[in-house]
Design a protein around this motif. Structure first.
Motif, PDB file in Angstrom:
ATOM      1  N   UNK A 219     -29.724  30.268  12.372  1.00  0.00           N
ATOM      2  CA  UNK A 219     -28.839  31.323  11.875  1.00  0.00           C
ATOM      3  C   UNK A 219     -27.530  30.710  11.416  1.00  0.00           C
ATOM      4  N   UNK A 220     -27.023  31.199  10.316  1.00  0.00           N
ATOM      5  CA  UNK A 220     -25.667  30.857   9.881  1.00  0.00           C
ATOM      6  C   UNK A 220     -24.743  31.808  10.633  1.00  0.00           C
ATOM      7  N   UNK A 221     -24.115  31.313  11.686  1.00  0.00           N
ATOM      8  CA  UNK A 221     -23.337  32.171  12.564  1.00  0.00           C
ATOM      9  C   UNK A 221     -22.236  32.927  11.825  1.00  0.00           C
ATOM     10  N   UNK A 222     -21.464  32.243  11.019  1.00  0.00           N
ATOM     11  CA  UNK A 222     -20.372  32.899  10.317  1.00  0.00           C
ATOM     12  C   UNK A 222     -20.911  33.947   9.348  1.00  0.00           C
ATOM     13  N   UNK A 223     -21.929  33.585   8.581  1.00  0.00           N
ATOM     14  CA  UNK A 223     -22.516  34.532   7.629  1.00  0.00           C
ATOM     15  C   UNK A 223     -23.084  35.748   8.351  1.00  0.00           C
ATOM     16  N   UNK A 224     -23.764  35.521   9.474  1.00  0.00           N
ATOM     17  CA  UNK A 224     -24.343  36.634  10.233  1.00  0.00           C
ATOM     18  C   UNK A 224     -23.254  37.544  10.783  1.00  0.00           C
ATOM     19  N   UNK A 225     -22.177  36.956  11.298  1.00  0.00           N
ATOM     20  CA  UNK A 225     -21.082  37.772  11.836  1.00  0.00           C
ATOM     21  C   UNK A 225     -20.380  38.573  10.744  1.00  0.00           C
ATOM     22  N   UNK A 226     -20.162  37.960   9.595  1.00  0.00           N
ATOM     23  CA  UNK A 226     -19.534  38.667   8.474  1.00  0.00           C
ATOM     24  C   UNK A 226     -20.447  39.797   7.999  1.00  0.00           C
ATOM     25  N   UNK A 227     -21.739  39.520   7.925  1.00  0.00           N
ATOM     26  CA  UNK A 227     -22.711  40.522   7.506  1.00  0.00           C
ATOM     27  C   UNK A 227     -22.704  41.708   8.467  1.00  0.00           C
ATOM     28  N   UNK A 228     -22.744  41.427   9.769  1.00  0.00           N
ATOM     29  CA  UNK A 228     -22.703  42.492  10.781  1.00  0.00           C
ATOM     30  C   UNK A 228     -21.412  43.290  10.699  1.00  0.00           C
ATOM     31  N   UNK A 229     -20.309  42.601  10.527  1.00  0.00           N
ATOM     32  CA  UNK A 229     -19.024  43.292  10.414  1.00  0.00           C
ATOM     33  C   UNK A 229     -19.021  44.207   9.191  1.00  0.00           C
ATOM     34  N   UNK A 230     -19.595  43.735   8.087  1.00  0.00           N
ATOM     35  CA  UNK A 230     -19.687  44.558   6.893  1.00  0.00           C
ATOM     36  C   UNK A 230     -20.517  45.812   7.118  1.00  0.00           C
ATOM     37  N   UNK A 231     -21.625  45.669   7.845  1.00  0.00           N
ATOM     38  CA  UNK A 231     -22.458  46.834   8.149  1.00  0.00           C
ATOM     39  C   UNK A 231     -21.724  47.821   9.050  1.00  0.00           C
ATOM     40  N   UNK A 232     -21.039  47.299  10.064  1.00  0.00           N
ATOM     41  CA  UNK A 232     -20.289  48.166  10.973  1.00  0.00           C
ATOM     42  C   UNK A 232     -19.165  48.886  10.225  1.00  0.00           C
ATOM     43  N   UNK A 233     -18.468  48.165   9.372  1.00  0.00           N
ATOM     44  CA  UNK A 233     -17.390  48.769   8.589  1.00  0.00           C
ATOM     45  C   UNK A 233     -17.947  49.858   7.679  1.00  0.00           C
ATOM     46  N   UNK A 234     -19.092  49.590   7.065  1.00  0.00           N
ATOM     47  CA  UNK A 234     -19.736  50.587   6.207  1.00  0.00           C
ATOM     48  C   UNK A 234     -20.079  51.836   7.008  1.00  0.00           C
ATOM     49  N   UNK A 235     -20.703  51.667   8.168  1.00  0.00           N
ATOM     50  CA  UNK A 235     -21.074  52.815   8.999  1.00  0.00           C
ATOM     51  C   UNK A 235     -19.839  53.602   9.425  1.00  0.00           C
ATOM     52  N   UNK A 236     -18.777  52.896   9.760  1.00  0.00           N
ATOM     53  CA  UNK A 236     -17.546  53.591  10.158  1.00  0.00           C
ATOM     54  C   UNK A 236     -16.898  54.300   8.974  1.00  0.00           C
ATOM     55  N   UNK A 237     -17.083  53.759   7.767  1.00  0.00           N
ATOM     56  CA  UNK A 237     -16.535  54.431   6.586  1.00  0.00           C
ATOM     57  C   UNK A 237     -17.260  55.747   6.308  1.00  0.00           C
ATOM     58  N   UNK A 238     -18.446  55.900   6.891  1.00  0.00           N
ATOM     59  CA  UNK A 238     -19.200  57.143   6.754  1.00  0.00           C
ATOM     60  C   UNK A 238     -18.762  58.181   7.787  1.00  0.00           C
ATOM     61  N   UNK A 239     -17.799  57.807   8.625  1.00  0.00           N
ATOM     62  CA  UNK A 239     -17.260  58.747   9.600  1.00  0.00           C
ATOM     63  C   UNK A 239     -17.726  58.522  11.029  1.00  0.00           C
ATOM     64  N   UNK A 240     -18.373  57.413  11.287  1.00  0.00           N
ATOM     65  CA  UNK A 240     -18.852  57.127  12.632  1.00  0.00           C
ATOM     66  C   UNK A 240     -17.880  56.214  13.351  1.00  0.00           C
ATOM     67  N   UNK A 241     -17.737  56.421  14.654  1.00  0.00           N
ATOM     68  CA  UNK A 241     -16.875  55.558  15.455  1.00  0.00           C
ATOM     69  C   UNK A 241     -17.619  54.262  15.763  1.00  0.00           C
ATOM     70  N   UNK A 242     -16.875  53.261  16.181  1.00  0.00           N
ATOM     71  CA  UNK A 242     -17.491  51.995  16.585  1.00  0.00           C
ATOM     72  C   UNK A 242     -18.471  52.233  17.734  1.00  0.00           C
ATOM     73  N   UNK A 243     -18.110  53.111  18.659  1.00  0.00           N
ATOM     74  CA  UNK A 243     -18.988  53.414  19.798  1.00  0.00           C
ATOM     75  C   UNK A 243     -20.291  54.065  19.331  1.00  0.00           C
ATOM     76  N   UNK A 244     -20.217  54.949  18.342  1.00  0.00           N
ATOM     77  CA  UNK A 244     -21.424  55.587  17.820  1.00  0.00           C
ATOM     78  C   UNK A 244     -22.323  54.571  17.116  1.00  0.00           C
ATOM     79  N   UNK A 245     -21.717  53.682  16.361  1.00  0.00           N
ATOM     80  CA  UNK A 245     -22.483  52.648  15.660  1.00  0.00           C
ATOM     81  C   UNK A 245     -23.145  51.723  16.674  1.00  0.00           C
ATOM     82  N   UNK A 246     -22.399  51.317  17.678  1.00  0.00           N
ATOM     83  CA  UNK A 246     -22.943  50.459  18.731  1.00  0.00           C
ATOM     84  C   UNK A 246     -24.084  51.159  19.461  1.00  0.00           C
ATOM     85  N   UNK A 247     -23.907  52.435  19.777  1.00  0.00           N
ATOM     86  CA  UNK A 247     -24.962  53.193  20.463  1.00  0.00           C
ATOM     87  C   UNK A 247     -26.226  53.243  19.614  1.00  0.00           C
TER      88      UNK A 247
END
Length: 144
Positions: A62-90
């Motif tokens: 795994x490319x650790x940095x790329x994977x972390x950036x990718x995950x952060x992008x997905x989380x940010x996208x989900x939160x931009x849809x109105x979900x909290x970090x806790x909801x995304x994590x759940x």
């Protein structure tokens, strides 16, 4: 306990049960919105497939940095849809959702001729193909 107290107790239990059912339905509906988002769906599938390749193929990592950036992008996208970090994590940590993504990943591998979860050569081939095409999965991996 008097009849009034019994009626009150039964009424409270029924109300609490109804409330829990509504909360459970709201949670399922909330997961449906995340589940139906194409970007989030494709991203989580890419992570699931990439994780299997990384764990199965000794030549790829795994490319650790790329994977972390990718995950952060997905989380940010989900939160931009109105979900909290806790909801995304759940959602991401939900056992049912994880099982669903594992099943989707199995289908992905089967469609590419990988013969089961212990097919090391097949997983390595798919990983190298993904890296060569520069796909989202390939960008999460690097050759060893």
């Amino acid at each position: 306990m008097g009849s009034y107290a019994k009626i009150l107790t039964i009424s409270l239990l029924m109300a609490a049960t109804g409330l829990l059912t509504v909360v459970g339905s709201a949670r399922a509906d909330r997961f449906d919105a995340l589940r139906n988002d194409a970007r989030l769906h494709q991203g989580l599938l890419a992570i699931t497939v990439g994780r299997h390749i990384e764990r199965t193929c000794p030549d790829l990592a795994r490319r650790d940095l790329a994977a972390n950036v990718f995950l952060l992008g997905l989380a940010t996208h989900a939160m931009s849809l109105g979900f909290s970090r806790a909801e995304v994590t759940a959602y991401v940590e939900d056992d049912t959702e994880q099982d669903r993504y594992i099943a989707l990943a199995r289908d992905y591998f089967a469609a590419r001729g990988v013969m089961g979860s212990d097919d090391v050569a097949g997983a390595c081939r798919v990983g190298r193909d993904e890296i060569a095409t520069g796909s989202p999965i390939g960008r999460l991996l690097r050759g060893g």
